[in-house]
Design an enzyme around this catalytic site. Structure first.
Site, short mmCIF file in Angstrom:
data_model
loop_
_atom_site.label_atom_id
_atom_site.label_comp_id
_atom_site.label_asym_id
_atom_site.label_seq_id
_atom_site.Cartn_x
_atom_site.Cartn_y
_atom_site.Cartn_z
N GLU A 20 -11.34 0.00 -3.18
CA GLU A 20 -10.53 0.53 -2.23
C GLU A 20 -9.51 1.21 -2.82
OE1 GLU A 20 -9.31 -2.71 0.17
OE2 GLU A 20 -8.18 -3.64 -1.30
N ASP A 49 0.67 -1.26 0.05
CA ASP A 49 0.08 0.01 0.10
C ASP A 49 0.83 1.39 0.08
OD1 ASP A 49 -2.07 -1.79 0.48
OD2 ASP A 49 -1.76 -1.62 2.75
#
Length: 342
Positions: A242, A13
């Protein structure tokens, strides 16, 4: 295929920013766990954040990948779950911002009721130390905060967030407030069926203190280009799942995100940081591993996509590694991973 940037830890991420002439990466820190994998994401059991920096990305310049990763500095742990009174577990994908002399680290985590909220920690350096606020940002919920500071005179700042299934975004269909939480929607659920619209990511303008919202949380509307209507809930190749990210180029705002269970990184464009946005295409095809999450940053007149995959762990979904590749724009401003012909 480019090699992982960081090999002594598992990282994912990646939120990349250029601060003080360097690239700083604010990733999740994956770790080994005995927790069984499930669609709720319990196996992603992270408890702290490191910050990394690079002086150069020249090894990855051009369309060809390099077999040798550039030198990356690990600045160590800058925030732990134990440092934050409201956090119980799962410090997922963070982001960082710089505004008016201060650095801000935004992060999601479960509170002591097991509900995801978003917190903020403040520091005087891109490498911290970061001091967390004792409570989550009022009005925040779900996961994957992405901060964006515009280049207008006021340096207007925004926070984008949201994530389906384990990220609990689907639990807020009754309103954009923590009080609207509906536990009946917990788990791998989302709207579906004829006429159902995809759930939108969320955006809020940050107050001048960068630790609270100036106004209400709003839907960030993403439209299908062929209809001008919101993307359908069953359109899993294009709907938001997301991994929100915002960047700006030549006056156009680019909102990019993951489609989750179809594993694409895609983007939409608009003329305002608050939307609406129109779907514009894919950035990255599926990689090894279930999740895909990214950031896009300009550094020394080139544009870079930071992302992750599970190559280093031989395909273990919750043990991921950050990678980087150069991206390009064609004459119409569309993102491509292949350099357009002159």
């Amino acid at each position: 295929m480019s090699p992982p940037l960081i090999t002594h830890l598992y990282t994912a991420d990646p939120s990349a920013h250029v601060f003080e002439g360097k690239v700083y990466i604010y990733p999740s820190h994956d770790r080994e766990t005995d927790i069984q994998s499930n669609d709720n994401g319990d196996q992603y059991d992270m408890v702290d954040y490191h910050v990394f920096s690079l002086d150069s990305l020249d090894a990855y310049a051009g369309s060809a990948s390099s077999s040798e990763a550039p030198q990356v500095t690990d600045h160590g742990v800058v925030l732990r779950a134990d440092d934050v009174p409201w956090v119980s577990r799962q410090m997922w994908a963070p982001d960082a911002a710089f505004r008016k002399g201060k650095y801000y680290l935004y992060f999601p985590a479960r509170d002591h009721s097991s509900i995801f909220r978003i917190g903020v920690a403040v520091g005087n350096s891109p490498t911290g130390p970061f001091t967390p606020e004792p409570e989550p940002i009022p009005g925040s919920f779900s996961i994957d905060p992405a901060s964006f500071v515009d280049d207008d005179a006021d340096e207007s700042a925004y926070l984008y967030f949201g994530g389906l299934w384990g990220g609990q975004l689907q639990c807020y269909q009754k309103g954009n407030t923590p009080e609207s939480y509906d536990e009946a929607w917990l788990g791998p659920k989302e709207p579906s069926g004829p006429g159902a619209k995809a759930l939108f990511p969320k955006v809020a303008k940050l107050a001048d203190d960068m630790r609270s919202f100036e106004g209400p949380v709003r839907d960030l509307v993403i439209l299908a280009p062929e209809t001008g209507e919101p993307i359908a809930a069953d359109d899993h190749d294009r709907r938001f799942f997301e991994a929100a990210w915002m960047h700006k180029r030549d006056g156009t705002y680019y909102f990019s995100y993951s489609t989750g269970d179809t594993h694409y990184l895609v983007y939409a464009t608009g003329t305002s940081p608050l939307g609406p946005f129109t779907y514009a295409g894919r950035i990255l095809e599926p990689v090894l591993g279930w999740t895909t999450h990214h950031s896009i940053v300009e550094f020394r007149d080139r544009w870079w996509l930071f992302h992750h995959d599970c190559e280093l762990s031989n395909g273990v979904n919750h043990l991921r590694s950050v990678k980087v590749k150069e991206i390009f724009y064609d004459k119409e401003g569309r993102i491509t991973t292949v350099k357009p012909a002159e």
